[in-house]
Design a protein around this motif. Sequence first.
Motif, PDB file in Angstrom:
ATOM      1  N   ILE A 147      43.312  52.985 -45.472  1.00 43.86           N
ATOM      2  CA  ILE A 147      44.227  51.907 -45.881  1.00 43.86           C
ATOM      3  C   ILE A 147      44.650  52.133 -47.327  1.00 43.86           C
ATOM      4  CG2 ILE A 147      44.500  49.423 -46.141  1.00 43.86           C
ATOM      5  CD1 ILE A 147      42.254  49.023 -44.165  1.00 43.86           C
ATOM      6  N   ALA A 150      46.986  55.093 -47.681  1.00 51.10           N
ATOM      7  CA  ALA A 150      48.355  54.799 -47.254  1.00 51.10           C
ATOM      8  C   ALA A 150      49.071  53.930 -48.278  1.00 51.10           C
ATOM      9  CB  ALA A 150      48.332  54.096 -45.894  1.00 51.10           C
ATOM     10  N   LEU A 151      48.336  52.998 -48.886  1.00 52.10           N
ATOM     11  CA  LEU A 151      48.971  52.106 -49.873  1.00 52.10           C
ATOM     12  C   LEU A 151      49.389  52.869 -51.125  1.00 52.10           C
ATOM     13  CD1 LEU A 151      46.743  48.911 -49.693  1.00 52.10           C
ATOM     14  CD2 LEU A 151      49.128  49.087 -49.072  1.00 52.10           C
ATOM     15  N   THR A 152      48.606  53.874 -51.521  1.00 52.32           N
ATOM     16  CA  THR A 152      48.889  54.577 -52.771  1.00 52.32           C
ATOM     17  C   THR A 152      49.698  55.842 -52.535  1.00 52.32           C
ATOM     18  OG1 THR A 152      46.767  55.681 -52.565  1.00 52.32           O
ATOM     19  CG2 THR A 152      46.841  53.757 -53.963  1.00 52.32           C
ATOM     20  N   LEU A 153      50.246  55.994 -51.325  1.00 55.88           N
ATOM     21  CA  LEU A 153      50.977  57.213 -51.001  1.00 55.88           C
ATOM     22  C   LEU A 153      52.217  57.348 -51.892  1.00 55.88           C
ATOM     23  CD1 LEU A 153      50.760  59.480 -48.975  1.00 55.88           C
ATOM     24  CD2 LEU A 153      52.194  58.188 -47.440  1.00 55.88           C
ATOM     25  N   VAL A 155      52.475  57.197 -55.053  1.00 53.43           N
ATOM     26  CA  VAL A 155      52.509  56.275 -56.181  1.00 53.43           C
ATOM     27  C   VAL A 155      52.000  56.992 -57.424  1.00 53.43           C
ATOM     28  CG1 VAL A 155      51.354  54.235 -57.083  1.00 53.43           C
ATOM     29  CG2 VAL A 155      52.294  54.201 -54.796  1.00 53.43           C
ATOM     30  N   ARG A 156      52.545  56.642 -58.591  1.00 54.11           N
ATOM     31  CA  ARG A 156      52.075  57.247 -59.838  1.00 54.11           C
ATOM     32  C   ARG A 156      50.577  57.001 -60.025  1.00 54.11           C
ATOM     33  NH1 ARG A 156      54.025  54.046 -63.479  1.00 54.11           N
ATOM     34  NH2 ARG A 156      55.559  53.075 -62.135  1.00 54.11           N
ATOM     35  N   LEU A 161      44.017  55.083 -58.927  1.00 55.21           N
ATOM     36  CA  LEU A 161      44.330  53.784 -58.342  1.00 55.21           C
ATOM     37  C   LEU A 161      43.592  53.600 -57.021  1.00 55.21           C
ATOM     38  CD1 LEU A 161      46.098  51.302 -58.631  1.00 55.21           C
ATOM     39  CD2 LEU A 161      47.887  52.498 -57.419  1.00 55.21           C
ATOM     40  N   LEU A 165      41.137  50.565 -55.787  1.00 53.32           N
ATOM     41  CA  LEU A 165      41.401  49.718 -54.619  1.00 53.32           C
ATOM     42  C   LEU A 165      40.259  49.774 -53.617  1.00 53.32           C
ATOM     43  CD1 LEU A 165      45.119  50.487 -53.695  1.00 53.32           C
ATOM     44  CD2 LEU A 165      44.220  48.840 -55.291  1.00 53.32           C
ATOM     45  N   ALA A 215      50.852  49.913 -43.764  1.00 48.60           N
ATOM     46  CA  ALA A 215      51.026  50.414 -45.133  1.00 48.60           C
ATOM     47  C   ALA A 215      51.882  51.678 -45.147  1.00 48.60           C
ATOM     48  CB  ALA A 215      49.662  50.685 -45.754  1.00 48.60           C
ATOM     49  N   ALA A 219      55.452  52.576 -47.022  1.00 44.86           N
ATOM     50  CA  ALA A 219      55.629  53.743 -47.893  1.00 44.86           C
ATOM     51  C   ALA A 219      56.803  54.602 -47.445  1.00 44.86           C
ATOM     52  CB  ALA A 219      54.344  54.566 -47.908  1.00 44.86           C
TER      53      ALA A 219
END
Lengths: 221, 246
Positions: A147, A150-153, A155-156, A161, A165, A215, A219
């Motif tokens: 999870i 997928a959320l931080t895919l 992302v800087r 991060l 999480l 998520a 993305a």
Amino acid sequence: MNAFLATVRRDLLLALRRKSEVLTAVFFFVIVTSLFPLGIGPEPVLLKKIAPGILWVAALLATLLGLPRLFAADHVDGTLEQMALSPSPLGLLVAGKILAHWLLCGLPLVLLAPVLGLQFDLDASTLGILTLALFLGTPLLSLIGAIGAALTLGVRGGGVLLALLVLPLYIPALIFGAGAVEAHIAGLDAGGHLSLLAAMLAVAAFFAPWATTAALRIALE
Amino acid sequence: MRQSIIQWFRFASPQSFYPLAGRMIPWFWASAIAFGIAGLWISFFVAPTDAQQGEGYRIIFVHVPASWMSMFLYLIMAFWAGLGLALNTRVSGMMAQAIAPTGALMALLSLWTGALWGKPMWGAWWVWDARLTSELILFFLYLGFMALQAAIDDPRRADKAGAILALVGVVNIPIIYFSVKWWNTLHQGSTINLTKAPSMAQTMLWGMLLMALCFWMYSIAVALTRVRAIILERERHTEWVKHALE
């Protein structure tokens, strides 16, 4: 179901053609657990007491290390978009990817843990409980971690991060996983801890692929 | 019936919510100050000195409401986030984003005042008690939510990703709380028992309730102020924002 197995097979093949990536996380696990005796001192009694905690925390960190790889490469080359467009449900494919991730990152830890446990002077039955707890716990780590991955895919600063999480969500697994081993060492029944771990695994196995899919769709938008 | 539904959704648009929030904010500030003065007056001058803990116990008038708020705000944040995800309303995501810093502040305040209370009472700034530990984890969850939202440039994606994280967090909070609680009872590290609090005097309860109301009003006022700023920032390309700022 064919699509599920095909995804598992594909991810395993891809990973085995670049073995170093998989082995890095495994060696990380070995090195981290070996650092603790060096930092704390070689007293067997103390080491035996903190061994479950050390092995579990090291397993959490090693799993975390492999998580960014779960979707990143497929996201970059567009495979993930094709998966989202494919006639098979994305959730099934995601579940396949998570299973492959566990086979590559989780299962080696489970198999190595008894060997590392010997370094901490754990006896045979304790090693059995430790392996069983990790066997139930590491899939849970992969599922929850997916999870976060997928959320931080894309992302800087995704890697750091991701740790922020996912690590708080790993706490129950850590508590019951290490707790099972500690309870066994203390002469109590570890069954309760293991049952709870298995219950959490069942809940996560149902919900986590679903949340991961949601998520991923965000993305990919 | 149809009419009333339309009325509610009217405020799901940033343009109509912005002036509504502006009209509500002074009222919430005024009630926060009023409840705060009443609550502080009761907690400092009316409430009796505690027989066991002396004057030091008075910090609970800030500590307990802050802990309550930190937990409620996470639920409210997740509620707005979930609503935004389900109905695709833009203001919901902005509300969730606006509530998070206040929630984190409350969690930090609760930990900080807890430490200040713990030092004279228990002789330690920190013990690995179940409640302290779960409050710390709640603080981490807030930080994760804020960090994720800050890291994603596209605000729509940030809202949705944050919403999923908040919902996953809400599912996990009970699991985390009970696991920490069992972990604590298994280890039996500290002999301090927080749950067996001595029965509270009536005035103390009133002081605490008034302070809790003050914290509620403050949180709503601050969240609305912040959501107004977020609306302006995100809608800066629209005509109405240019007119509103003139």
